[in-house]
Design an enzyme around this catalytic site. Structure first.
Site, PDB file in Angstrom:
ATOM      1  N   TYR A 142      -1.156  12.961   3.248  1.00 37.39           N
ATOM      2  CA  TYR A 142      -1.609  13.817   2.143  1.00 37.39           C
ATOM      3  C   TYR A 142      -2.510  14.951   2.631  1.00 37.39           C
ATOM      4  O   TYR A 142      -2.732  15.924   1.928  1.00 37.39           O
ATOM      5  CB  TYR A 142      -2.359  12.994   1.084  1.00 37.39           C
ATOM      6  CG  TYR A 142      -1.478  12.008   0.337  1.00 37.39           C
ATOM      7  CD1 TYR A 142      -0.089  12.051   0.461  1.00 37.39           C
ATOM      8  CD2 TYR A 142      -2.014  11.043  -0.487  1.00 37.39           C
ATOM      9  CE1 TYR A 142       0.727  11.153  -0.209  1.00 37.39           C
ATOM     10  CE2 TYR A 142      -1.204  10.140  -1.169  1.00 37.39           C
ATOM     11  CZ  TYR A 142       0.163  10.203  -1.012  1.00 37.39           C
ATOM     12  OH  TYR A 142       0.967   9.310  -1.676  1.00 37.39           O
ATOM     13  N   ASP A 178       0.014   0.667  -7.015  1.00 37.13           N
ATOM     14  CA  ASP A 178       0.601   0.714  -8.362  1.00 37.13           C
ATOM     15  C   ASP A 178       1.526  -0.476  -8.585  1.00 37.13           C
ATOM     16  O   ASP A 178       1.626  -1.007  -9.693  1.00 37.13           O
ATOM     17  CB  ASP A 178       1.370   2.020  -8.582  1.00 37.13           C
ATOM     18  CG  ASP A 178       0.448   3.112  -9.117  1.00 37.13           C
ATOM     19  OD1 ASP A 178      -0.784   2.964  -8.974  1.00 37.13           O
ATOM     20  OD2 ASP A 178       0.953   4.102  -9.687  1.00 37.13           O
ATOM     21  N   ASP A 236      -1.094   4.216  -1.921  1.00 36.59           N
ATOM     22  CA  ASP A 236      -0.839   4.884  -3.201  1.00 36.59           C
ATOM     23  C   ASP A 236       0.305   4.177  -3.917  1.00 36.59           C
ATOM     24  O   ASP A 236       0.235   3.847  -5.111  1.00 36.59           O
ATOM     25  CB  ASP A 236      -0.478   6.355  -2.906  1.00 36.59           C
ATOM     26  CG  ASP A 236      -0.464   7.202  -4.161  1.00 36.59           C
ATOM     27  OD1 ASP A 236      -0.766   6.677  -5.244  1.00 36.59           O
ATOM     28  OD2 ASP A 236      -0.134   8.398  -4.054  1.00 36.59           O
ATOM     29  N   ASP A 296       7.863  -2.144   4.018  1.00 33.14           N
ATOM     30  CA  ASP A 296       9.002  -2.487   3.153  1.00 33.14           C
ATOM     31  C   ASP A 296       8.988  -3.979   2.815  1.00 33.14           C
ATOM     32  O   ASP A 296       9.235  -4.373   1.671  1.00 33.14           O
ATOM     33  CB  ASP A 296      10.336  -2.058   3.788  1.00 33.14           C
ATOM     34  CG  ASP A 296      10.371  -2.240   5.300  1.00 33.14           C
ATOM     35  OD1 ASP A 296       9.325  -2.546   5.896  1.00 33.14           O
ATOM     36  OD2 ASP A 296      11.454  -2.078   5.886  1.00 33.14           O
ATOM     37  N   LYS A 331       4.219   0.620   9.375  1.00 33.75           N
ATOM     38  CA  LYS A 331       5.659   0.794   9.619  1.00 33.75           C
ATOM     39  C   LYS A 331       5.797   1.030  11.122  1.00 33.75           C
ATOM     40  O   LYS A 331       6.308   2.059  11.588  1.00 33.75           O
ATOM     41  CB  LYS A 331       6.164   1.992   8.782  1.00 33.75           C
ATOM     42  CG  LYS A 331       7.660   2.202   8.790  1.00 33.75           C
ATOM     43  CD  LYS A 331       8.426   1.130   8.060  1.00 33.75           C
ATOM     44  CE  LYS A 331       9.926   1.383   8.179  1.00 33.75           C
ATOM     45  NZ  LYS A 331      10.747   0.246   7.709  1.00 33.75           N
TER      46      LYS A 331
END
Ligand code: NAD
Length: 361
Positions: A141, A251, A247, A223, A191
């Protein structure tokens, strides 16, 4: 203990839920004999109305002086088309930057009374109690180069995922510190089978771990973590990850708990000279203009943020537990707001705040 707390109610239901959170904060301070010094400031749409800017200098000063900040929510529909620096949400970025908070903590608990509102089967979600720790200031970001260049078939979008050892180390240490006061387990998410930033992430986490021999560490690829959150959420205690993974997965974690009005959050930075951890505490939800001013917003996310403040900024674990247990008792009693679909007449925002104080005793 002396607790210096800044209150930023903000906009919409932010003011309503914060009023109840402050009621609980004052109640606990009285009961446990702490000296509570409250200050109040402007942030968001109300700050634009009164001062012309979403994050006035006066608020910045108050935030720097306080040990911890409790925020409601910002955002008013009338600013939806305003330029970015005149939008209430800009105030949020401003205060996060001023405080230097680099880890976002989202506790996810499956309350027994709300188990029916979870999209998962009861036996899967029951007993879930984890904290997702998201790195907040680095990663894709913020990395450069970034942008869109070229044209036609060669038009190209670029973002850069980058992390330094120092950024990884500080958030990893925070995860281990948190785990020490919980079930003593950290899961690091990356990852590393594909990304170099993740390879560095895993290497640094492994190097930090021996300083916390009482805490178990495991690693999951992002994943697989997305799957395990649904298949076996009970396996998690403290889960730490970089900004974008956090992020997305926070959620996913959030829906386990039922209603958005239930969810607290904490953003934490370094320790202050007073020993308190710099912290910004706020419910996950926004200003909810559709129900603002009706005394029907669920204040439990804001009240849970007070519990998080006691735990993370002040290390007052008994006080935090008293608030969390009272929230659970209120949920079990059924005196809850309309979003939690009570069997009888819904309680008002104010009644829920009062009920939490009564349950604390
Ligand atoms: P929202 O979270 O405000 O509302 C989404 C839905 O959830 C609405 O139907 C609302 O009524 C309901 N809801 C939210 N909190 C609730 C509560 N405590 N009790 C009961 N119901 C609740 O999200 P939105 O509608 O997308 O955004 C509204 C405004 O809030 C926008 O201006 C947005 O930018 C802002 N926002 C601010 C923050 C923040 O301050 N941290 C976060 C998200 C959105």
């Amino acid at each position: 203990m002396e607790l210096n707390v800044l209150i930023l109610p903000g906009d919409g239901i932010g003011t309503e839920v914060t009023r109840e959170a402050v009621r609980v904060l004052q109640h606990v301070a009285r009961k446990f004999r702490h000296k509570l010094n409250l200050s109040e400031g402007l942030l968001g749409g109300i700050a634009i109305h009164k001062t012309g800017t979403p994050f006035p200098q006066a608020t910045e000063k108050l935030a720097t002086a306080a040990d911890a900040t409790l925020m409601g929510a910002v955002g008013l529909p009338e600013f939806d088309n305003a330029p970015p620096d005149k939008r209430p949400e800009r105030g949020l970025l401003g205060i996060r930057k001023t405080l230097g908070v680099y880890a976002n903590l989202r506790p996810v608990r499956a309350y027994r009374a709300l188990i029916e509102s979870s999209p998962l089967k009861n036996h899967l979600v029951e007993g879930t109690d984890m904290i997702i720790v998201r790195e907040l200031t680095g990663g894709i970001y913020y990395g450069t180069p970034r942008g869109i260049t070229g044209s036609g078939p060669e038009e190209r979008g670029t973002n850069t995922m980058t992390y330094t050892r120092a950024e990884i180390e500080r958030v990893t240490r925070m995860a281990f510190e948190l785990a020490r006061n919980r079930r003593k387990k950290v899961t690091s998410v990356d990852k590393s089978n594909v990304l170099e930033t993740s390879q560095l992430w895993r290497k640094v986490v492994i190097e930090v771990a021996p300083a916390y021999p009482d805490v178990a560490l495991d690693h999951l690829l992002v994943d697989n973590c997305a799957m395990q959150l649904i298949l076996n959420p009970k396996r998690f205690d403290v889960v730490v990850m970089e900004n974008m993974f956090g992020d997305i997965l926070s959620d996913e974690g959030a829906v386990l708990a039922g209603s958005i009005g239930m969810l607290p959050s904490a953003s934490i930075g370094d320790r202050k000279p007073s020993g308190a951890w710099v912290g910004l505490y706020e419910p996950v939800h926004g200003s909810a203009p559709d129900i603002a001013g009706q005394n029907k917003a669920n204040p439990l996310g804001a009240i849970g943020s007070v519990a998080a403040m006691f735990e993370y900024s002040f290390k007052l674990l008994e006080e935090a537990a008293a608030v969390n247990q009272a929230v659970e008792a209120v949920l079990n009693s059924g005196r809850v707001t309309a979003d939690l679909k009570p069997k009888s007449t819904p309680a008002t925002t104010e009644q829920v705040g009062q009920a939490v104080c009564e349950a604390i005793g």
